[in-house]
Design an enzyme around this catalytic site. Structure first.
Site, mmCIF file in Angstrom:
data_model
loop_
_atom_site.group_PDB
_atom_site.id
_atom_site.type_symbol
_atom_site.label_atom_id
_atom_site.label_comp_id
_atom_site.label_asym_id
_atom_site.label_seq_id
_atom_site.Cartn_x
_atom_site.Cartn_y
_atom_site.Cartn_z
ATOM 1 N N TYR A 95 0.922 -25.765 -12.491
ATOM 2 C CA TYR A 95 1.661 -24.966 -13.462
ATOM 3 C C TYR A 95 2.944 -25.679 -13.880
ATOM 4 O O TYR A 95 3.739 -26.106 -13.050
ATOM 5 C CB TYR A 95 2.001 -23.592 -12.880
ATOM 6 C CG TYR A 95 2.667 -22.708 -13.902
ATOM 7 C CD1 TYR A 95 1.908 -22.028 -14.842
ATOM 8 C CD2 TYR A 95 4.046 -22.581 -13.961
ATOM 9 C CE1 TYR A 95 2.508 -21.239 -15.809
ATOM 10 C CE2 TYR A 95 4.655 -21.796 -14.918
ATOM 11 C CZ TYR A 95 3.879 -21.130 -15.843
ATOM 12 O OH TYR A 95 4.472 -20.355 -16.801
ATOM 13 N N ASP A 97 0.136 -19.262 -10.064
ATOM 14 C CA ASP A 97 -0.589 -20.531 -10.148
ATOM 15 C C ASP A 97 -0.041 -21.582 -9.189
ATOM 16 O O ASP A 97 1.160 -21.613 -8.901
ATOM 17 C CB ASP A 97 -0.504 -21.088 -11.571
ATOM 18 C CG ASP A 97 -1.240 -20.226 -12.573
ATOM 19 O OD1 ASP A 97 -2.352 -19.782 -12.265
ATOM 20 O OD2 ASP A 97 -0.691 -20.005 -13.670
ATOM 21 N N GLN A 136 11.873 -19.737 -13.624
ATOM 22 C CA GLN A 136 12.536 -18.521 -14.110
ATOM 23 C C GLN A 136 13.380 -17.870 -13.018
ATOM 24 O O GLN A 136 13.032 -17.889 -11.847
ATOM 25 C CB GLN A 136 11.518 -17.529 -14.668
ATOM 26 C CG GLN A 136 10.589 -16.921 -13.650
ATOM 27 C CD GLN A 136 9.492 -16.086 -14.295
ATOM 28 O OE1 GLN A 136 9.355 -16.012 -15.508
ATOM 29 N NE2 GLN A 136 8.695 -15.437 -13.461
ATOM 30 N N SER A 169 0.807 -1.223 0.000
ATOM 31 C CA SER A 169 0.000 0.000 0.000
ATOM 32 C C SER A 169 0.839 1.271 0.000
ATOM 33 O O SER A 169 0.431 2.277 -0.579
ATOM 34 C CB SER A 169 -0.988 0.008 1.167
ATOM 35 O OG SER A 169 -0.314 0.124 2.401
ATOM 36 N N SER A 170 2.015 1.266 0.619
ATOM 37 C CA SER A 170 2.844 2.482 0.618
ATOM 38 C C SER A 170 3.221 2.888 -0.800
ATOM 39 O O SER A 170 3.224 4.076 -1.135
ATOM 40 C CB SER A 170 4.112 2.269 1.449
ATOM 41 O OG SER A 170 3.775 2.049 2.794
ATOM 42 N N PHE A 171 3.532 1.895 -1.647
ATOM 43 C CA PHE A 171 3.870 2.206 -3.039
ATOM 44 C C PHE A 171 2.619 2.510 -3.853
ATOM 45 O O PHE A 171 2.642 3.367 -4.740
ATOM 46 C CB PHE A 171 4.689 1.078 -3.667
ATOM 47 C CG PHE A 171 6.089 1.036 -3.149
ATOM 48 C CD1 PHE A 171 7.007 2.005 -3.522
ATOM 49 C CD2 PHE A 171 6.481 0.059 -2.257
ATOM 50 C CE1 PHE A 171 8.299 1.993 -3.020
ATOM 51 C CE2 PHE A 171 7.769 0.031 -1.748
ATOM 52 C CZ PHE A 171 8.680 1.001 -2.125
ATOM 53 N N ALA A 172 1.525 1.834 -3.558
ATOM 54 C CA ALA A 172 0.264 2.136 -4.245
ATOM 55 C C ALA A 172 -0.158 3.576 -3.950
ATOM 56 O O ALA A 172 -0.686 4.269 -4.822
ATOM 57 C CB ALA A 172 -0.818 1.151 -3.818
ATOM 58 N N ARG A 173 0.088 4.042 -2.740
ATOM 59 C CA ARG A 173 -0.269 5.419 -2.367
ATOM 60 C C ARG A 173 0.595 6.446 -3.087
ATOM 61 O O ARG A 173 0.242 7.618 -3.153
ATOM 62 C CB ARG A 173 -0.160 5.597 -0.856
ATOM 63 C CG ARG A 173 -1.221 4.806 -0.121
ATOM 64 C CD ARG A 173 -0.983 4.776 1.359
ATOM 65 N NE ARG A 173 -1.802 3.735 1.962
ATOM 66 C CZ ARG A 173 -2.357 3.819 3.143
ATOM 67 N NH1 ARG A 173 -2.190 4.913 3.879
ATOM 68 N NH2 ARG A 173 -3.076 2.830 3.611
ATOM 69 N N GLU A 194 4.854 -6.727 -13.803
ATOM 70 C CA GLU A 194 4.794 -5.416 -14.448
ATOM 71 C C GLU A 194 4.422 -4.379 -13.404
ATOM 72 O O GLU A 194 3.506 -4.575 -12.611
ATOM 73 C CB GLU A 194 3.762 -5.395 -15.570
ATOM 74 C CG GLU A 194 3.718 -4.048 -16.264
ATOM 75 C CD GLU A 194 2.604 -3.929 -17.290
ATOM 76 O OE1 GLU A 194 2.555 -2.869 -17.934
ATOM 77 O OE2 GLU A 194 1.796 -4.855 -17.424
#
Length: 172
Positions: free
Chosen positions: A155, A113, A162, A98-102, A123
Site C-alpha cells: 500500500y 493492506d 494519515q 463484540s461488546s460494542f457489536a452487541r 466508519e
C-alpha cells in the site's frame, strides 16, 4: 496464516509491526485491540448528492473531544488512538469488538493492506439507541494475517501516513 498472541508479541518486539502507543491489554489471543481516538467526523444532513469533484469537507462536521455519542442509525468516521505500521507480508481484518457489536454498533468489512501505515479511520454505524463511547476505550479488534510472500505492490495510497480522522479523498 492468522497471527496469534505469541506471534504478535514477537512481531511487535522485532518492530515488524508497529502499534503506537501499545497498551499492555491490547494484544489479545488472536489479534490486537485498537482504542478510540480524540476526533470524530459526522456526516452532515445535506440536500444535495455528493459527486466526485466536490469538496468532501462540505459533507462532514469534525469534532474533537474525550467522549462522543453515536446517535441512532448515525454513520460517523472515527479514528484510532494508535498509529499502525504493517510490513509487506502482513495485512489485517478490522472488526468491532463484540461488546460494542452487541449494542448494535457496526463497522463495514474493512481490510488494512500490507504496507499500510497511519492511524485508522473507520466508519461506525449507530445502533437503535444512542451509545456514548470514550476516548481510550478499546473498540476495534484487528486480526492479522501473514501472506505467503511479501505483496508485489504494498500500500502506497492516498491514506498512507494519515493522522487524525480522514474524510474521503478523491483524485482525478
Amino acid at each position: 496464516m492468522i497471527l496469534g498472541d505469541r506471534d504478535l508479541k514477537y512481531y511487535l518486539e522485532k518492530k515488524w509491526i508497529l502499534v503506537d502507543p501499545l497498551t499492555e491489554d491490547s494484544v489479545r489471543e488472536n489479534g490486537i485491540d485498537m482504542r478510540v481516538g480524540g476526533e470524530i467526523a459526522r456526516f452532515k444532513n445535506v440536500d444535495r448528492p455528493f459527486e466526485e469533484g466536490m469538496n468532501p469537507d462540505d459533507f462532514f462536521v469534525r469534532e474533537r473531544g474525550n467522549e462522543f455519542v453515536i446517535w441512532p442509525n448515525e454513520h460517523v468516521l472515527m479514528v484510532t488512538e494508535e498509529y499502525l505500521r504493517l510490513p509487506q507480508d502482513i495485512m489485517a481484518f478490522v472488526n468491532m469488538r463484540s461488546s460494542f457489536a452487541r449494542l448494535g454498533l457496526l463497522v463495514p468489512p474493512t481490510i488494512v493492506d500490507a504496507g499500510f501505515e497511519g492511524q485508522l479511520t473507520i466508519e461506525v454505524m449507530g445502533s437503535g439507541f444512542p451509545v456514548k463511547i470514550r476516548r481510550g476505550t478499546r473498540f476495534l479488534h484487528l486480526i492479522f494475517a501473514k501472506t505467503l510472500t511479501p505483496v508485489e505492490n504494498p500500500y502506497k495510497g492516498k491514506y498512507q501516513g494519515q493522522r487524525g480522522v480522514t474524510i474521503p479523498k478523491f483524485t482525478k
